[in-house]
Design a protein around this motif. Structure first.
Motif, short mmCIF file in Angstrom:
data_model
loop_
_atom_site.label_atom_id
_atom_site.label_comp_id
_atom_site.label_asym_id
_atom_site.label_seq_id
_atom_site.Cartn_x
_atom_site.Cartn_y
_atom_site.Cartn_z
N SER A 278 0.72 -1.21 0.09
CA SER A 278 0.06 -0.15 0.03
C SER A 278 0.97 1.18 0.00
O SER A 278 0.57 2.35 -0.71
CB SER A 278 -0.96 0.11 1.21
OG SER A 278 -0.30 0.04 2.46
N LYS A 279 1.91 1.05 0.52
CA LYS A 279 3.09 2.31 0.75
C LYS A 279 3.56 2.62 -0.68
O LYS A 279 3.67 3.48 -1.17
CB LYS A 279 4.05 2.23 1.72
CG LYS A 279 3.77 2.30 2.97
CD LYS A 279 4.67 2.06 4.04
CE LYS A 279 4.31 2.25 5.34
NZ LYS A 279 5.33 1.85 6.37
N ILE B 161 -1.24 4.41 -1.26
CA ILE B 161 -2.96 3.98 -0.97
C ILE B 161 -2.66 3.62 0.66
O ILE B 161 -1.83 3.00 1.05
CB ILE B 161 -3.41 2.78 -1.56
CG1 ILE B 161 -3.48 3.25 -3.04
CG2 ILE B 161 -4.61 2.45 -0.99
CD1 ILE B 161 -4.56 4.25 -3.42
N ASP B 162 -3.33 4.41 1.31
CA ASP B 162 -3.59 4.08 2.76
C ASP B 162 -3.85 2.52 2.93
O ASP B 162 -4.75 2.04 2.39
CB ASP B 162 -4.48 4.84 3.65
CG ASP B 162 -4.57 4.86 4.90
OD1 ASP B 162 -5.53 3.82 5.51
OD2 ASP B 162 -3.91 5.36 5.58
N TYR C 274 -7.74 1.81 -12.38
CA TYR C 274 -6.58 2.64 -12.16
C TYR C 274 -5.71 2.20 -10.94
O TYR C 274 -4.66 2.22 -10.87
CB TYR C 274 -6.81 4.06 -11.80
CG TYR C 274 -7.80 4.72 -12.64
CD1 TYR C 274 -7.17 4.85 -14.19
CD2 TYR C 274 -9.25 4.96 -12.64
CE1 TYR C 274 -8.30 5.32 -15.23
CE2 TYR C 274 -9.91 5.32 -13.47
CZ TYR C 274 -9.64 5.61 -14.90
OH TYR C 274 -10.29 6.02 -15.64
N SER C 275 -6.36 1.79 -9.85
CA SER C 275 -5.92 0.99 -8.58
C SER C 275 -5.20 -0.27 -9.14
O SER C 275 -3.94 -0.41 -8.73
CB SER C 275 -6.64 0.96 -7.74
OG SER C 275 -7.26 2.16 -7.05
N LYS D 123 2.24 -2.06 -11.60
CA LYS D 123 3.30 -1.37 -11.84
C LYS D 123 4.23 -1.61 -10.58
O LYS D 123 5.41 -1.82 -10.85
CB LYS D 123 3.04 -0.11 -12.09
CG LYS D 123 2.66 0.22 -13.45
CD LYS D 123 2.21 2.00 -13.59
CE LYS D 123 1.68 2.16 -14.93
NZ LYS D 123 1.22 3.61 -14.85
N SER D 124 3.69 -1.79 -9.44
CA SER D 124 4.39 -1.98 -8.27
C SER D 124 5.01 -3.34 -8.36
O SER D 124 6.10 -3.74 -7.86
CB SER D 124 3.64 -1.77 -7.13
OG SER D 124 4.17 -2.25 -5.78
N LEU D 125 4.25 -4.46 -8.71
CA LEU D 125 4.53 -5.90 -8.87
C LEU D 125 5.45 -6.28 -9.99
O LEU D 125 5.73 -7.17 -10.26
CB LEU D 125 3.27 -6.56 -8.56
CG LEU D 125 2.53 -6.66 -7.53
CD1 LEU D 125 1.27 -7.56 -7.57
CD2 LEU D 125 3.20 -6.94 -6.32
#
Length: 90
Positions: free
Chosen positions: A32-33, A37-38, A57-58, A64-66
């Motif tokens: 989440s960081k 996103i909280d 979008y989320s 992208k993070s993964l």
């Protein structure tokens, strides 16, 4: 928001399961960081009982993070199942 159709609820559940599988051992907090996103907002995205779903979008930010694409996210056998594979979902 209006009432979701059966196939929409099933899709939301499949997205939650796919996210959980892809996240693997990475903590919800760290992911989440990474996607800004909280953690409290991230948690319902994986809870099957939660009615909260993710936007495209989320999902893209998580991908992208993964280090995967949206195509990779949705190119999984879980999304090839049909409504008949989930007869008790109403």
């Amino acid at each position: 928001m209006g009432k979701l159709r059966k196939e929409d609820i099933i899709l939301r559940q499949k997205i939650k399961l796919r996210l959980k599988r892809l996240r693997g051992r990475e903590s919800k907090s760290s992911l989440s960081k990474e996607i800004d996103i909280d953690r409290q907002n991230f948690q319902p995205w994986e809870e099957i009982g939660s009615e909260r779903g993710m936007t495209i979008y989320s999902i893209s930010r998580v991908c992208k993070s993964l280090g995967i694409t949206l195509k990779d996210f949705f190119d999984d056998d879980i999304f090839k199942e049909t409504l008949e594979d989930h007869p008790n979902q109403d």
